[in-house]
Design a protein around this motif. Sequence first.
Motif, PDB file in Angstrom:
ATOM      1  N   UNK A   1      16.323   9.803  -8.749  1.00 26.89           N
ATOM      2  CA  UNK A   1      16.016  10.647  -7.607  1.00 26.89           C
ATOM      3  C   UNK A   1      14.555  10.727  -7.229  1.00 26.89           C
ATOM      4  N   UNK A   2      13.670  10.197  -8.076  1.00 25.21           N
ATOM      5  CA  UNK A   2      12.249  10.212  -7.741  1.00 25.21           C
ATOM      6  C   UNK A   2      11.987   9.258  -6.576  1.00 25.21           C
ATOM      7  N   UNK A   3      11.204   9.693  -5.602  1.00 26.39           N
ATOM      8  CA  UNK A   3      10.898   8.874  -4.433  1.00 26.39           C
ATOM      9  C   UNK A   3       9.671   8.017  -4.708  1.00 26.39           C
ATOM     10  N   UNK A   4       9.798   6.716  -4.433  1.00 26.19           N
ATOM     11  CA  UNK A   4       8.745   5.748  -4.747  1.00 26.19           C
ATOM     12  C   UNK A   4       8.462   4.916  -3.494  1.00 26.19           C
ATOM     13  N   UNK A   5       7.219   4.515  -3.315  1.00 24.59           N
ATOM     14  CA  UNK A   5       6.849   3.661  -2.186  1.00 24.59           C
ATOM     15  C   UNK A   5       7.623   2.348  -2.249  1.00 24.59           C
ATOM     16  N   UNK A   6       8.188   1.940  -1.140  1.00 23.25           N
ATOM     17  CA  UNK A   6       9.029   0.741  -1.098  1.00 23.25           C
ATOM     18  C   UNK A   6       8.303  -0.513  -1.569  1.00 23.25           C
ATOM     19  N   UNK A   7       7.045  -0.762  -1.160  1.00 19.59           N
ATOM     20  CA  UNK A   7       6.381  -2.006  -1.593  1.00 19.59           C
ATOM     21  C   UNK A   7       6.102  -2.089  -3.089  1.00 19.59           C
TER      22      UNK A   7
ATOM     23  N   UNK B   1      17.621   3.304  -0.479  1.00 21.30           N
ATOM     24  CA  UNK B   1      16.598   3.972   0.303  1.00 21.30           C
ATOM     25  C   UNK B   1      16.965   5.427   0.517  1.00 21.30           C
ATOM     26  N   UNK B   2      15.957   6.271   0.496  1.00 22.50           N
ATOM     27  CA  UNK B   2      16.105   7.654   0.942  1.00 22.50           C
ATOM     28  C   UNK B   2      14.970   7.904   1.918  1.00 22.50           C
ATOM     29  N   UNK B   3      15.308   7.973   3.209  1.00 21.12           N
ATOM     30  CA  UNK B   3      14.272   7.985   4.226  1.00 21.12           C
ATOM     31  C   UNK B   3      13.506   6.680   4.164  1.00 21.12           C
ATOM     32  N   UNK B   4      12.171   6.767   4.145  1.00 23.37           N
ATOM     33  CA  UNK B   4      11.353   5.549   4.053  1.00 23.37           C
ATOM     34  C   UNK B   4      10.786   5.350   2.655  1.00 23.37           C
ATOM     35  N   UNK B   5      11.539   5.815   1.659  1.00 20.28           N
ATOM     36  CA  UNK B   5      11.173   5.630   0.253  1.00 20.28           C
ATOM     37  C   UNK B   5      12.331   4.989  -0.495  1.00 20.28           C
ATOM     38  N   UNK B   6      12.021   4.543  -1.699  1.00 19.93           N
ATOM     39  CA  UNK B   6      13.002   3.951  -2.619  1.00 19.93           C
ATOM     40  C   UNK B   6      13.317   4.973  -3.691  1.00 19.93           C
TER      41      UNK B   6
ATOM     42  N   UNK C   1      -0.687   0.658  -0.678  1.00 16.79           N
ATOM     43  CA  UNK C   1      -1.667   0.792  -1.752  1.00 16.79           C
ATOM     44  C   UNK C   1      -0.904   0.909  -3.065  1.00 16.79           C
ATOM     45  N   UNK C   2      -1.114  -0.027  -3.977  1.00 16.21           N
ATOM     46  CA  UNK C   2      -0.372  -0.098  -5.227  1.00 16.21           C
ATOM     47  C   UNK C   2      -0.916   0.901  -6.239  1.00 16.21           C
ATOM     48  N   UNK C   3      -0.174   1.177  -7.318  1.00 17.25           N
ATOM     49  CA  UNK C   3      -0.626   2.159  -8.315  1.00 17.25           C
ATOM     50  C   UNK C   3      -1.995   1.862  -8.915  1.00 17.25           C
ATOM     51  N   UNK C   4      -2.385   0.578  -8.961  1.00 18.82           N
ATOM     52  CA  UNK C   4      -3.700   0.237  -9.523  1.00 18.82           C
ATOM     53  C   UNK C   4      -4.828   0.350  -8.503  1.00 18.82           C
ATOM     54  N   UNK C   5      -4.496   0.793  -7.300  1.00 17.78           N
ATOM     55  CA  UNK C   5      -5.511   0.974  -6.273  1.00 17.78           C
ATOM     56  C   UNK C   5      -5.684  -0.205  -5.338  1.00 17.78           C
ATOM     57  N   UNK C   6      -5.130  -1.350  -5.705  1.00 15.50           N
ATOM     58  CA  UNK C   6      -5.211  -2.518  -4.826  1.00 15.50           C
ATOM     59  C   UNK C   6      -4.253  -2.357  -3.652  1.00 15.50           C
ATOM     60  N   UNK C   7      -4.568  -3.012  -2.538  1.00 20.77           N
ATOM     61  CA  UNK C   7      -3.715  -2.930  -1.351  1.00 20.77           C
ATOM     62  C   UNK C   7      -2.952  -4.239  -1.184  1.00 20.77           C
ATOM     63  N   UNK C   8      -1.634  -4.118  -1.092  1.00 22.24           N
ATOM     64  CA  UNK C   8      -0.790  -5.275  -0.824  1.00 22.24           C
ATOM     65  C   UNK C   8      -0.849  -5.588   0.661  1.00 22.24           C
ATOM     66  N   UNK C   9      -1.151  -6.824   0.999  1.00 20.78           N
ATOM     67  CA  UNK C   9      -1.185  -7.240   2.390  1.00 20.78           C
ATOM     68  C   UNK C   9       0.219  -7.076   2.979  1.00 20.78           C
ATOM     69  N   UNK C  10       0.378  -6.287   4.034  1.00 23.96           N
ATOM     70  CA  UNK C  10       1.710  -6.091   4.614  1.00 23.96           C
ATOM     71  C   UNK C  10       2.392  -7.398   5.012  1.00 23.96           C
ATOM     72  N   UNK C  11       1.624  -8.371   5.459  1.00 25.83           N
ATOM     73  CA  UNK C  11       2.230  -9.652   5.845  1.00 25.83           C
ATOM     74  C   UNK C  11       2.726 -10.418   4.621  1.00 25.83           C
ATOM     75  N   UNK C  12       2.058 -10.245   3.497  1.00 27.75           N
ATOM     76  CA  UNK C  12       2.552 -10.843   2.253  1.00 27.75           C
ATOM     77  C   UNK C  12       3.867 -10.182   1.853  1.00 27.75           C
TER      78      UNK C  12
END
Length: 208
Positions: free
Chosen positions: A76-82, A52-57, A109-120
Amino acid sequence: MPIDYCLDPHQPVKATPPGSVYAEQFDLMRECDRMLVRLAEETRETAQMCLLEGNKYTVAMMREGLRPFRISASIGELVSIPWTASGRLLLAHLSDQEILDFIPAEDFVLPNGERLDPREFTAQVRKASQDGYFTFNSVVENFTHCFAAPIHRADGVCIATLCLVAPREDGLRNLDGYLASLTRASREISEKLGFHNSSGAANSSFQG
């Protein structure tokens, strides 16, 4: 520059101060590099050390695979954790609510535009922690399959992951063998950091 091995998931990655007991006794980056070389040779796939770097991967280190067609990532590229397999392991020590507070809402929100349910996502975190690994078809590169296994410090917190990135068909065909190599490597590093899994649950199916 050495990585701070006692990473706080709510703080950016910081350099280890001079005289740190970890820096004196164990060079995490050097050991991870050795393991990445071994994993790339054993599996012929791209091996990575992530954290982790901050709140990113981010991918901190990488060794490319030996196959003619190579898969690589930007260090070193920062990526959304989910979006990542490692994200299911790096936040396992937090409560569900702490995870939801830590990750920006837009990062679900995933790269394809779909949203991952946070509870999932939090359910996957719990399952990955119990299993001692996480594996899935990448949501960033749709032709790859990703594997991640945790590196634990002495108190059980996952401070980094070892990962394999393989072409999807090869990853699925060699799932058990790749997981055995990966979890064996992450377990060896964790033990050198003073972690001992007394529960016997994590990695129990992939002792190699």
